[in-house]
Design an enzyme around this catalytic site. Structure first.
Site, PDB file in Angstrom:
ATOM      1  N   GLY A   1      32.940  35.727  42.504  1.00  0.00           N
ATOM      2  CA  GLY A   1      31.497  35.477  42.621  1.00  0.00           C
ATOM      3  C   GLY A   1      31.150  34.000  42.753  1.00  0.00           C
ATOM      4  O   GLY A   1      30.276  33.618  43.544  1.00  0.00           O
TER       5      GLY A   1
ATOM      6  N   ASN B   1      38.113  51.972  37.592  1.00  0.00           N
ATOM      7  CA  ASN B   1      38.368  50.833  36.706  1.00  0.00           C
ATOM      8  C   ASN B   1      37.672  51.148  35.379  1.00  0.00           C
ATOM      9  O   ASN B   1      36.449  51.065  35.284  1.00  0.00           O
ATOM     10  CB  ASN B   1      37.800  49.574  37.360  1.00  0.00           C
ATOM     11  CG  ASN B   1      38.041  48.331  36.531  1.00  0.00           C
ATOM     12  OD1 ASN B   1      38.556  48.413  35.410  1.00  0.00           O
ATOM     13  ND2 ASN B   1      37.664  47.185  37.073  1.00  0.00           N
TER      14      ASN B   1
ATOM     15  N   HIS C   1      44.475  39.077  37.400  1.00  0.00           N
ATOM     16  CA  HIS C   1      43.761  39.027  38.690  1.00  0.00           C
ATOM     17  C   HIS C   1      44.727  39.197  39.860  1.00  0.00           C
ATOM     18  O   HIS C   1      44.455  38.745  40.974  1.00  0.00           O
ATOM     19  CB  HIS C   1      43.034  37.677  38.895  1.00  0.00           C
ATOM     20  CG  HIS C   1      41.849  37.456  38.012  1.00  0.00           C
ATOM     21  ND1 HIS C   1      41.537  36.206  37.516  1.00  0.00           N
ATOM     22  CD2 HIS C   1      40.902  38.290  37.552  1.00  0.00           C
ATOM     23  CE1 HIS C   1      40.444  36.292  36.776  1.00  0.00           C
ATOM     24  NE2 HIS C   1      40.034  37.549  36.786  1.00  0.00           N
TER      25      HIS C   1
ATOM     26  N   ARG D   1      35.169  32.083  28.102  1.00  0.00           N
ATOM     27  CA  ARG D   1      36.512  31.773  27.574  1.00  0.00           C
ATOM     28  C   ARG D   1      36.840  30.303  27.802  1.00  0.00           C
ATOM     29  O   ARG D   1      36.503  29.741  28.847  1.00  0.00           O
ATOM     30  CB  ARG D   1      37.569  32.627  28.283  1.00  0.00           C
ATOM     31  CG  ARG D   1      37.588  34.059  27.817  1.00  0.00           C
ATOM     32  CD  ARG D   1      38.558  34.885  28.641  1.00  0.00           C
ATOM     33  NE  ARG D   1      37.841  35.890  29.413  1.00  0.00           N
ATOM     34  CZ  ARG D   1      38.330  36.519  30.468  1.00  0.00           C
ATOM     35  NH1 ARG D   1      39.548  36.271  30.895  1.00  0.00           N
ATOM     36  NH2 ARG D   1      37.605  37.410  31.099  1.00  0.00           N
TER      37      ARG D   1
ATOM     38  N   LYS E   1      33.901  52.042  36.348  1.00  0.00           N
ATOM     39  CA  LYS E   1      33.454  51.668  37.699  1.00  0.00           C
ATOM     40  C   LYS E   1      34.308  52.446  38.686  1.00  0.00           C
ATOM     41  O   LYS E   1      35.502  52.640  38.451  1.00  0.00           O
ATOM     42  CB  LYS E   1      33.687  50.176  37.952  1.00  0.00           C
ATOM     43  CG  LYS E   1      32.774  49.261  37.187  1.00  0.00           C
ATOM     44  CD  LYS E   1      32.988  47.826  37.676  1.00  0.00           C
ATOM     45  CE  LYS E   1      32.608  46.847  36.591  1.00  0.00           C
ATOM     46  NZ  LYS E   1      33.258  45.578  36.673  1.00  0.00           N
TER      47      LYS E   1
ATOM     48  N   ASN F   1      33.631  35.877  36.510  1.00  0.00           N
ATOM     49  CA  ASN F   1      33.378  35.670  35.075  1.00  0.00           C
ATOM     50  C   ASN F   1      34.652  35.198  34.395  1.00  0.00           C
ATOM     51  O   ASN F   1      34.640  34.296  33.576  1.00  0.00           O
ATOM     52  CB  ASN F   1      32.859  36.956  34.440  1.00  0.00           C
ATOM     53  CG  ASN F   1      31.402  37.173  34.794  1.00  0.00           C
ATOM     54  OD1 ASN F   1      30.601  36.237  34.702  1.00  0.00           O
ATOM     55  ND2 ASN F   1      31.057  38.377  35.209  1.00  0.00           N
ATOM     56  N   GLY F   2      35.772  35.858  34.739  1.00  0.00           N
ATOM     57  CA  GLY F   2      37.085  35.313  34.400  1.00  0.00           C
ATOM     58  C   GLY F   2      37.513  34.439  35.568  1.00  0.00           C
ATOM     59  O   GLY F   2      36.980  34.581  36.669  1.00  0.00           O
TER      60      GLY F   2
ATOM     61  N   ASP G   1      26.542  32.404  32.923  1.00  0.00           N
ATOM     62  CA  ASP G   1      26.411  32.767  34.330  1.00  0.00           C
ATOM     63  C   ASP G   1      26.264  31.489  35.158  1.00  0.00           C
ATOM     64  O   ASP G   1      25.394  30.658  34.876  1.00  0.00           O
ATOM     65  CB  ASP G   1      25.156  33.649  34.477  1.00  0.00           C
ATOM     66  CG  ASP G   1      25.072  34.283  35.841  1.00  0.00           C
ATOM     67  OD1 ASP G   1      25.271  35.498  35.946  1.00  0.00           O
ATOM     68  OD2 ASP G   1      24.803  33.541  36.819  1.00  0.00           O
ATOM     69  N   MET G   2      27.136  31.325  36.153  1.00  0.00           N
ATOM     70  CA  MET G   2      27.142  30.070  36.913  1.00  0.00           C
ATOM     71  C   MET G   2      25.805  29.772  37.585  1.00  0.00           C
ATOM     72  O   MET G   2      25.398  28.621  37.701  1.00  0.00           O
ATOM     73  CB  MET G   2      28.280  30.090  37.941  1.00  0.00           C
ATOM     74  CG  MET G   2      28.433  28.815  38.728  1.00  0.00           C
ATOM     75  SD  MET G   2      28.616  27.315  37.709  1.00  0.00           S
ATOM     76  CE  MET G   2      30.378  27.254  37.429  1.00  0.00           C
ATOM     77  N   ARG G   3      25.106  30.832  38.027  1.00  0.00           N
ATOM     78  CA  ARG G   3      23.794  30.582  38.658  1.00  0.00           C
ATOM     79  C   ARG G   3      22.862  29.869  37.694  1.00  0.00           C
ATOM     80  O   ARG G   3      22.172  28.911  38.068  1.00  0.00           O
ATOM     81  CB  ARG G   3      23.145  31.899  39.111  1.00  0.00           C
ATOM     82  CG  ARG G   3      23.687  32.403  40.421  1.00  0.00           C
ATOM     83  CD  ARG G   3      23.302  33.812  40.659  1.00  0.00           C
ATOM     84  NE  ARG G   3      23.962  34.690  39.691  1.00  0.00           N
ATOM     85  CZ  ARG G   3      24.275  35.956  39.908  1.00  0.00           C
ATOM     86  NH1 ARG G   3      23.958  36.509  41.045  1.00  0.00           N
ATOM     87  NH2 ARG G   3      24.879  36.685  38.991  1.00  0.00           N
TER      88      ARG G   3
ATOM     89  N   ARG H   1      43.013  50.877  38.006  1.00  0.00           N
ATOM     90  CA  ARG H   1      43.342  49.500  37.673  1.00  0.00           C
ATOM     91  C   ARG H   1      43.880  49.494  36.241  1.00  0.00           C
ATOM     92  O   ARG H   1      43.201  49.967  35.320  1.00  0.00           O
ATOM     93  CB  ARG H   1      42.081  48.645  37.740  1.00  0.00           C
ATOM     94  CG  ARG H   1      42.347  47.241  37.295  1.00  0.00           C
ATOM     95  CD  ARG H   1      41.085  46.418  37.284  1.00  0.00           C
ATOM     96  NE  ARG H   1      41.403  45.067  36.884  1.00  0.00           N
ATOM     97  CZ  ARG H   1      40.647  44.319  36.117  1.00  0.00           C
ATOM     98  NH1 ARG H   1      39.490  44.792  35.675  1.00  0.00           N
ATOM     99  NH2 ARG H   1      41.005  43.113  35.810  1.00  0.00           N
TER     100      ARG H   1
ATOM    101  N   GLU I   1      38.877  43.828  45.214  1.00  0.00           N
ATOM    102  CA  GLU I   1      39.962  44.363  44.394  1.00  0.00           C
ATOM    103  C   GLU I   1      40.066  45.875  44.532  1.00  0.00           C
ATOM    104  O   GLU I   1      41.159  46.436  44.523  1.00  0.00           O
ATOM    105  CB  GLU I   1      39.738  43.968  42.923  1.00  0.00           C
ATOM    106  CG  GLU I   1      39.978  42.483  42.706  1.00  0.00           C
ATOM    107  CD  GLU I   1      39.511  41.984  41.352  1.00  0.00           C
ATOM    108  OE1 GLU I   1      38.302  41.696  41.227  1.00  0.00           O
ATOM    109  OE2 GLU I   1      40.334  41.897  40.440  1.00  0.00           O
TER     110      GLU I   1
END
Ligand code: ADP
Length: 402
Positions: free
Chosen positions: A334, A7, A184, A245, A14, A215-216, A286-288, A95, A388
């Site tokens: 995540g 990717n 996605h 976003r 990655k 994140n997306g 970051d949601m955390r 990807r 993925e």
């Protein structure tokens, strides 16, 4: 059969090397900060008993070609290597973010495929050039190994016209292919398949709403196993609230920012793509961190959480109407996999649609597909970890064996 999945981003590569016999990961890693002063590479091998061994490398002026050459060397060297020779790799799966309308399935890359990916670059100006760089350098590092492109957009090529057309002048579609594509796709396809396995019902008989919340973030309506609507559009900006976003907004807001605040297109682009979403609402992407701040009573973080989950709830309602019957709602990514509070807020008040979350099941943290609805509701609510890379490896294998 060994498959290497790559990717490539503008400053990163990655990768994961799979042994497809048991679908095990042999090695995984990431080259980062490519193109900056010093590039880094973190490479982890996974032994048969699960023991992981990580090697870190840093190198001045690492470019994509050098980064991938280092990865190939680490995969094959005597100390860290998991294969003897690059030719042990049966195929490299890439990807590719935007396949436009041309690519409905993965395929072996040749010149005509790279030309077509290039043609789709205006639709994904940040992603497709990086993906093409990955394809080019992998072709020179892994000589004579087939390369396969797996497109993020492909799963959504089954959308009906009424779902993918914008109500804009028809010529914008005819001439410039401006329409909804959705992204996605590998994740939505993977978790849909896993949900079918979990429920023990053939995917072709299932209606699902899948929520990829990373994140997306995107939501997809799946009818009889096929994507029939999805929240991302021409680009990955539309739809749900994301880390940075905005997701859906009044399309007139950019006109206002330009006319009244004298902002340039680049400034507006940066606002919508990089300074909005959770970050725009409360300063944290970051949601955390959002959850931690909300727990301490921070009003902006609380609001960010409310806007985020309210938007998801609206899509659940809309896609329930699209599908008519929903067999399962699937959380992944995540946030979808780990944030039980987010899952609960998204489903709160939806018992009229047959959707509810059991508070005890929802707190289970097993990294396995699991059911979190109470016994007496009609829609299965599932948490399904996405993978993925494995989906790309499977599709790559299928393509080279065709
Ligand atoms: P990407 O889209 O980059 O692959 P991920 O799917 O890894 O991203 O999702 C990243 C998001 O998941 C971040 O917002 C992160 O805060 C969130 N996340 C990860 N673990 C948790 C957790 N335990 N609780 C809440 N959110 C989490």
């Amino acid at each position: 059969m060994k498959i290497l999945v790559i990717n490539t981003g503008s400053s990163s590569i990655k990768y994961q090397l799979f042994d497809m016999a048991e679908e095990t990961v042999l090695a995984t890693g990431m080259a980062e900060r490519i193109g900056s002063d010093t590039g880094t590479l973190s490479h982890t091998t996974v032994a048969e008993d699960g023991t992981r061994n990580t090697t870190e490398i840093s190198e001045k002026q690492m470019d994509h070609a050098r980064g991938l050459a280092c990865i190939a060397a680490l995969l094959t060297d005597e100390t860290h290597g998991v294969i003897k020779d690059a030719l042990d790799i049966a195929a490299v799966g890439h990807r590719v973010v935007h396949g436009g309308e041309t690519f409905k399935d993965p395929l072996i890359i040749d010149q005509s495929v790279t030309d077509e990916i290039e043609k789709n670059t205006p639709l994904a100006p940040l992603h497709n050039p990086a993906n093409l760089t990955g394809i080019r350098v992998a072709g020179s590092v892994f000589l004579n190994v087939p390369q396969v492109a797996v497109f993020d957009t492909a799963f959504h090529q089954t959308l009906p016209k009424q779902a993918y057309m914008y109500a804009l002048p028809h010529d914008l579609y005819d001439t410039h292919r401006i329409r909804r594509y959705g992204f996605h796709g590998t994740s939505h396809a993977y978790v849909a398949g896993k949900a079918a396995d979990f429920l023990n019902i053939p995917l072709e008989q299932l209606n699902l709403i899948t929520l990829h919340l990373g994140n997306g973030a995107s939501a997809t309506a799946i009818q009889n196993g096929k994507s029939v609507d999805t929240s991302m559009g021409l680009t990955p900006l539309e739809g749900l609230v994301m880390g940075t976003r905005s997701g859906d907004v009044d399309p007139a807001i950019p006109f206002f920012l330009s006319r009244h605040l004298d902002m340039s297109l680049d400034e507006i682009d940066a606002i919508f793509n990089r300074q909005s979403g959770l970050k725009g609402l409360c300063g944290e992407n970051d949601m955390r961190s959002v959850l931690e701040k909300a727990a301490t009573g921070d009003d902006h973080a609380r609001l960010a959480l409310d806007v985020y989950t309210y938007r998801i709830k609206k899509y659940i309602g809309a896609y329930t109407a699209v599908l008519g019957r929903v067999d399962a709602l699937v959380f992944t990514g995540g946030i979808g996999e780990n944030a039980s509070d987010v899952r609960e807020y998204c489903c709160r008040g939806l018992s009229g649609l047959g959707i509810a979350v059991d508070p005890v099941r929802n707190k289970d943290t097993a990294a396995l597909p699991r059911r979190i609805n109470p016994g007496n509701t009609s829609v299965a609510v599932l948490v399904v970890p996405t993978d993925e890379e494995l989906e790309i490896a499977r599709q790559t294998q299928k393509t080279v064996l065709k």
